[in-house]
Design a protein around this motif. Structure first.
Motif, short mmCIF file in Angstrom:
data_model
loop_
_atom_site.label_atom_id
_atom_site.label_comp_id
_atom_site.label_asym_id
_atom_site.label_seq_id
_atom_site.Cartn_x
_atom_site.Cartn_y
_atom_site.Cartn_z
N SER A 125 -5.10 2.11 -2.28
CA SER A 125 -3.99 3.10 -2.62
C SER A 125 -4.49 4.37 -3.15
O SER A 125 -3.99 5.41 -3.02
CB SER A 125 -2.87 2.35 -3.46
N ILE A 126 -5.52 4.07 -4.25
CA ILE A 126 -6.22 5.30 -4.75
C ILE A 126 -6.71 6.19 -3.72
O ILE A 126 -6.60 7.35 -3.78
CB ILE A 126 -6.90 4.81 -5.91
N ILE B 207 0.77 -1.40 0.02
CA ILE B 207 0.10 -0.04 0.01
C ILE B 207 0.97 1.21 -0.04
O ILE B 207 0.66 2.16 -0.86
CB ILE B 207 -0.93 0.02 1.27
N PRO B 208 1.90 1.43 0.70
CA PRO B 208 2.70 2.75 0.77
C PRO B 208 3.44 2.95 -0.35
O PRO B 208 3.38 3.84 -1.34
CB PRO B 208 3.93 2.32 1.86
N MET B 209 3.89 1.83 -1.32
CA MET B 209 4.50 2.06 -2.61
C MET B 209 3.53 2.25 -3.45
O MET B 209 3.53 3.11 -4.58
CB MET B 209 5.06 0.50 -2.89
N CYS B 210 2.52 1.58 -3.52
CA CYS B 210 1.35 1.82 -4.64
C CYS B 210 0.51 3.25 -4.36
O CYS B 210 0.40 4.03 -5.39
CB CYS B 210 0.21 0.70 -4.56
N SER B 211 0.67 3.67 -3.23
CA SER B 211 0.08 5.10 -2.92
C SER B 211 0.72 6.20 -3.56
O SER B 211 0.53 7.17 -4.17
CB SER B 211 -0.17 5.30 -1.45
N MET B 212 2.12 6.14 -3.18
CA MET B 212 3.23 6.98 -3.80
C MET B 212 3.30 7.01 -5.50
O MET B 212 3.57 7.93 -5.85
CB MET B 212 4.46 6.71 -3.11
N TYR B 213 3.16 5.85 -5.88
CA TYR B 213 3.28 5.72 -7.23
C TYR B 213 1.96 6.35 -7.93
O TYR B 213 2.22 6.85 -8.86
CB TYR B 213 3.17 4.22 -7.79
N ILE B 214 0.82 6.16 -7.39
CA ILE B 214 -0.27 6.61 -8.08
C ILE B 214 -0.29 8.04 -7.61
O ILE B 214 -0.73 9.10 -8.71
CB ILE B 214 -1.36 6.21 -7.33
N LEU B 215 0.26 8.75 -6.56
CA LEU B 215 0.24 10.08 -6.50
C LEU B 215 1.37 10.76 -7.59
O LEU B 215 0.85 11.71 -8.14
CB LEU B 215 0.81 10.16 -4.83
N ASN B 216 2.30 10.19 -7.43
CA ASN B 216 3.00 10.70 -8.72
C ASN B 216 2.73 10.63 -10.17
O ASN B 216 3.15 11.50 -11.20
CB ASN B 216 4.67 10.11 -8.64
N LEU B 217 1.97 9.29 -10.46
CA LEU B 217 1.45 9.04 -11.86
C LEU B 217 0.37 10.26 -12.22
O LEU B 217 0.37 10.80 -13.12
CB LEU B 217 0.97 7.71 -11.93
#
Length: 251
Positions: free
Chosen positions: A234-235, A169-179
């Motif tokens: 994560s979204i 969840i932390p990794m996916c959340s940061m990725y979605i934020l930057n995407l």
């Protein structure tokens, strides 16, 4: 890998927060250089703070139209560009010097980001809770059984995301934020490319290096993909971070 890295980082942080801290306990019993070498092992977990700052603040400011870095036309921009490019080139040089293929540069950076965002975060939190007596010692076994599909994915270089959602969840959340920041930030580049180029490049860099997360969340259909529930959560977390960011920036 993530589970084991979390355990190691947690154990090292426990040492760092104890009376056996190498910076306090070590200098009287070993050389300063040796103490610093030992101290690095637990201080490495502190990477979590600058990594989260770089993963959250620039994309939020990009989304809300707040420039953080000098304009491309300004002389100080060269300083930021030089630091970023030289650090990446140094990593490439070290990889080649060790005789490893060039693609290992991306793999090593990817693993470091994953460790910093997930493993080090839980290691620090658990170490602090353990220090104040709110964390009970436990030893959870991880499955060492590898099925045929997992072995096939491993041989093909495909990531297997069948791990605890707490690590994903932390990794996916940061990725979605930057995407999201990069996609929306493209429009700002057409308007004020001189001001937002650095922030857009930073988000794009995160998106490219961690492309395997995009595959795991949206493109893959095999058992090793990231569970849809993790993606949705994560979204939601990314949306909450954006909402909190707007409150902090404008109120």
């Amino acid at each position: 890998m993530l589970v084991q890295q979390t355990r190691w980082a947690f154990g090292l942080m426990q040492i760092g927060l104890s009376r056996f801290n190498p910076l306090i306990y070590g200098p009287l019993r070993m050389s300063i250089l040796q103490s610093l070498c030992y101290a690095y092992n637990f201080l490495e977990s502190l990477y979590v703070f600058p990594v989260y700052c770089l993963a959250i603040i620039p994309p939020i400011c990009l989304l809300y139209g707040i420039p953080l870095y000098p304009k491309v036309s300004e002389p100080y921009f060269i300083v930021f560009a030089f630091i970023f490019v030289s650090s990446r080139l140094k990593h490439v040089q070290e990889t080649i010097a060790f005789g490893d293929p060039l693609r290992n540069t991306v793999y090593e950076l990817r693993v470091w980001m994953m460790k910093s965002v997930a493993c080090y975060l839980y290691a620090i939190v658990n170490a602090i809770l353990d220090k104040i007596g709110l964390h009970e010692a436990n030893f959870s076994l991880t499955s060492k059984v590898v099925d045929d599909e997992q072995e096939a994915r491993f041989k093909q270089g495909i990531y297997d995301f069948q791990v605890s959602p707490m690590l994903l969840i932390p990794m996916c959340s940061m990725y979605i934020l930057n995407l999201a920041a990069f996609i929306i930030g493209i429009a700002r580049l057409f308007q004020k490319s001189d001001e937002f180029l650095a922030q857009a490049v930073l988000s794009l860099f995160v998106v490219i290096v961690n492309y395997h997360l995009l595959e795991g969340m949206f493109l893959r259909k095999d058992k090793g993909r990231i569970a849809p529930s993790v993606t949705l959560l994560s979204i939601a977390i990314s949306a909450i971070i954006l909402g909190c960011g707007s409150l902090l920036l404008f109120y």
